[in-house]
Design an enzyme around this catalytic site. Structure first.
Site, PDB file in Angstrom:
ATOM      1  N   GLU A   1       6.805   2.910   5.560  1.00  0.00           N
ATOM      2  CA  GLU A   1       7.672   1.972   6.263  1.00  0.00           C
ATOM      3  C   GLU A   1       9.086   2.353   5.873  1.00  0.00           C
ATOM      4  O   GLU A   1       9.376   2.408   4.671  1.00  0.00           O
ATOM      5  CB  GLU A   1       7.411   0.561   5.719  1.00  0.00           C
ATOM      6  CG  GLU A   1       6.652  -0.353   6.621  1.00  0.00           C
ATOM      7  CD  GLU A   1       6.376  -1.660   5.909  1.00  0.00           C
ATOM      8  OE1 GLU A   1       7.136  -2.614   6.133  1.00  0.00           O
ATOM      9  OE2 GLU A   1       5.419  -1.710   5.107  1.00  0.00           O
TER      10      GLU A   1
ATOM     11  N   ARG B   1      -3.726   3.457  -6.595  1.00  0.00           N
ATOM     12  CA  ARG B   1      -2.322   3.833  -6.604  1.00  0.00           C
ATOM     13  C   ARG B   1      -1.924   4.354  -7.976  1.00  0.00           C
ATOM     14  O   ARG B   1      -2.599   4.128  -8.969  1.00  0.00           O
ATOM     15  CB  ARG B   1      -1.419   2.700  -6.157  1.00  0.00           C
ATOM     16  CG  ARG B   1      -1.578   1.387  -6.861  1.00  0.00           C
ATOM     17  CD  ARG B   1      -0.526   0.385  -6.400  1.00  0.00           C
ATOM     18  NE  ARG B   1      -0.483   0.178  -4.967  1.00  0.00           N
ATOM     19  CZ  ARG B   1       0.634   0.298  -4.221  1.00  0.00           C
ATOM     20  NH1 ARG B   1       1.777   0.589  -4.753  1.00  0.00           N
ATOM     21  NH2 ARG B   1       0.580   0.072  -2.933  1.00  0.00           N
TER      22      ARG B   1
ATOM     23  N   LYS C   1       8.665  -2.073  -5.592  1.00  0.00           N
ATOM     24  CA  LYS C   1       9.870  -2.010  -4.770  1.00  0.00           C
ATOM     25  C   LYS C   1      10.852  -3.127  -5.137  1.00  0.00           C
ATOM     26  O   LYS C   1      12.042  -2.914  -5.274  1.00  0.00           O
ATOM     27  CB  LYS C   1       9.455  -2.115  -3.300  1.00  0.00           C
ATOM     28  CG  LYS C   1      10.478  -1.602  -2.327  1.00  0.00           C
ATOM     29  CD  LYS C   1       9.913  -1.554  -0.916  1.00  0.00           C
ATOM     30  CE  LYS C   1       9.174  -0.264  -0.642  1.00  0.00           C
ATOM     31  NZ  LYS C   1       8.640  -0.164   0.726  1.00  0.00           N
TER      32      LYS C   1
END
Ligand code: ATP
Ligand code: MG
Length: 603
Positions: free
Chosen positions: A65, A300, A310
């Site tokens: 994104e 992850r 983030k």
């Protein structure tokens, strides 16, 4: 969700495990994807089936994104997806998942493109350019939603958000059907068309898949697929006032692009049934080509001493704990690049950690060791004095100078040689002299001999001090027959071996000694012995010594270093010429990593 950082012990990584490769091998052996057709462009089944057999054996994708800078975790995903495509004669697409109108920015698109290129990957060759924007697929997504309505698999709900939440049920209780669930196909279609025409305000209606409100998987309890949002989109402008939900859009994007293996992180595991449900229905309706993509989840990346969230990265930047997104201490790829971490080092790291389905916490030392290993091979050696102290060779003629010819790499003769001028006055490291040596000290102290590497053996005769008693210069005599590389030069045996820079020719410049941004392996997490009521904040765990700016004296050859050129400063570590900063046109350097890990003993 489990928190992998909760026990602060890092795992010993298993040898690159490859359950994903096993899946691909089996698919290829079964010829699962062999009959797929590809028109050269993303599209619905009708378009693809008119194309040729897809020459790409597999298709993967990296789908960021564009709402932030990429970090080390994304690098793992990039190396995995592009690496698989490379190894299997496939293709990897770079797809900007820009279906959310509010968040995306061009700045991020550019930096993501840069980062993927920097890591050494490409989505483009003579035949194909697989750079895509999911927002180009809105027409096909609308067609997909309308097909679901027509086939009785979707309905428009008029419940408000609160009512929808209340009727969704819980993990232990089934949900309740919406009173609008039985609307006719005609009514649903009419409402959805009017939603698209802009007749309704945000949040008043929503299109939902009609699956099963009693499903044990909450994600299958009639998930929302299209919402009303009167917002301007950076690509499509004001064309749309309805936007697809991510979980609806993503599988369709994969299918339109002929993706065979859609690799994502573990938190999407519970979404896989919906992924499959959706693509199955759209394939059944003839909208999508079969076989449809398969979603595969992996764990992850989590690293000790590193924050990849983030939200927390934004906080570090916005509250100015670091200088910006490309601060060399941040785990962003723009930061990594300025720090001097190399793309090859990321490849090696990705290979070493492999992929698995269980959450793991990787020791930061493993990452640093990969960087050291790569740079040990590839970085030329240089002399740099970081804490300079003057050395005067009293018996060396004033005004005289000789050229020492030095190999750039200890085991790579093809890296060539360079010249280092040797003269009467040099700089050495302050720690290489002790007026009163401690036990076992082998470097310079009055009466002791040491070798100036690539130069001569010198014998220390004393030092000068300032009024405060601080040593300001060291005196010595050299032994003329001991010049390195000349016959008999090693007849005098010494134990200390020092690096140096000629005082007249060396140049002084800024060097930033970077270290870990956090002083604890699991920033913000509770530590052993913490009082039960103690809450920790990751900001409190910032390492106060994560950056030290010094003025160092470098050998003259370093003056010609190009931005981003990496070196080993002997005895100190690996350094890179900063991409952006310089000092009067001369490069300034950032420390990438020390030669050895010094954290184990600190911790
Ligand atoms: P957001 O929180 O905004 O969703 P994100 O970090 O998931 O951010 P995306 O742009 O959605 O960012 O991620 C792009 C790809 O990178 C996804 O396929 C995602 O699975 C992968 N990715 C993100 N973080 C990691 C990580 N820590 N380890 C491995 N892969 C990751
Ligand atoms: Mg994401």
């Amino acid at each position: 969700m489990s928190n992998p950082a909760k026990d602060h012990k890092a795992d010993t990584p298993a040898p690159a495990s490859n359950f994903i490769r096993n899946i691909i091998d089996a698919d290829l052996a079964a010829g699962k994807h062999a009959l797929r057709r590809w028109s050269g462009q993303p599209g619905l089944a009708a378009q693809q089936l008119a194309g040729e057999l897809d020459a790409a054996k597999i298709r993967t994708r990296f789908p960021p994104e564009p709402n932030g800078y990429l970090h080390f975790g994304h690098a793992k995903s990039i190396c995995l997806n592009f690496g698989l495509a490379r190894d299997y004669g496939g293709r990897c697409h770079l797809r900007f998942d820009d279906t959310n109108p509010e968040k995306e920015e061009k700045e991020y698109v550019d930096s993501i493109i840069d980062a993927v290129h920097w890591l050494g990957f490409s989505w483009q060759d003579e035949k194909e350019n697989n750079l895509y924007y999911a927002s180009d697929y809105f027409d096909w997504m609308i067609a997909s939603a309308e097909y679901l309505i027509e086939s009785g698999h979707a309905y428009v709900d008029s419940q408000n958000a609160e009512e929808m939440r209340a009727s969704r049920g819980t993990l232990t209780q089934p949900g309740k059907d919406s009173p609008y669930r039985t609307r006719s196909v005609e009514e649903n279609m009419d409402l959805f068309k009017r939603m698209q025409a802009g007749e309704f305000a945000d949040g008043t209606l929503i299109l939902r898949a009609k699956i099963d409100m009693a499903s044990p998987n909450i994600n299958l309890r009639d998930p929302a697929i299209y919402r009303i949002r009167h917002a301007t989109h950076h690509n499509t402008g004001d064309k749309w006032c309805v936007y697809p939900m991510y979980t609806f859009a993503h599988p369709i994007e994969d299918a339109l692009e002929n993706i065979t293996h859609s690799i994502c992180t573990l938190e999407f595991e519970d979404q896989r049934p919906f992924y499959d449900w959706l693509l199955e229905h759209l394939a059944e309706g003839g909208l999508l080509q079969r076989p449809v993509p398969q979603q595969i989840e992996f764990s992850r990346l989590n690293l000790t001493y590193v924050i990849l969230s983030k939200r927390k990265l934004i906080q570090l930047v916005e509250e100015k704990h670091v200088s910006g997104w490309d601060d060399p201490r941040l785990p962003t790829l723009v930061g990594a690049r300025r720090r001097g971490y190399s793309p090859e080092g990321f490849h090696l790291f990705a290979e070493r950690i492999g992929v698995s389905k269980s959450d793991s916490l990787i020791d930061y030392v493993l990452f640093e060791d990969c960087m050291r290993e790569v740079m040990n091979e590839s970085a030329e050696r240089r002399f740099a004095v970081l804490d300079p102290l003057r050395l005067i060779i009293d018996n060396y003629p004033e005004g005289q100078s000789e050229d020492c010819v030095v190999h750039n790499h200890p085991f790579k003769p093809e890296f060539g040689t360079r010249v280092m001028p040797f003269s009467r006055e040099l700089w050495i490291e302050r720690e290489d002299f002790m007026e009163e040596p401690s036990k076992g000290y082998r470097r310079l102290f009055p009466g002791n001999m040491a070798r100036l590497r690539h130069g001569y053996v010198v014998e220390c005769t004393g030092c000068d001090k300032d009024a405060a008693g601080k040593v300001i210069a060291v005196h010595c005599d050299y032994l003329p027959d001991t010049r390195s590389g000349t016959p008999g030069s090693d007849s005098v045996k010494v134990k200390g071996n020092l690096h140096w820079v000629s005082a007249a020719e060396g140049y002084s410049t800024e060097v930033r000694l970077y270290d870990r941004l956090f002083a604890y392996p699991a920033p913000g997490n509770r530590r052993e012995g913490d009082a039960p009521e103690l809450e920790r904040d990751f900001l409190d765990d910032i390492n106060p010594d994560s950056m030290q700016v010094i003025t160092a004296i470098l050998e003259p050859a370093l003056k010609n270093a190009r931005p981003e050129e990496r070196f080993q400063f002997e005895r100190h570590g690996y350094f890179v010429a900063d991409r952006f900063d310089s000092q009067d046109g001369a490069p300034v350097f950032n420390r990438t990593v020390t030669l050895k890990d010094s954290w184990e003993k600190k911790a």
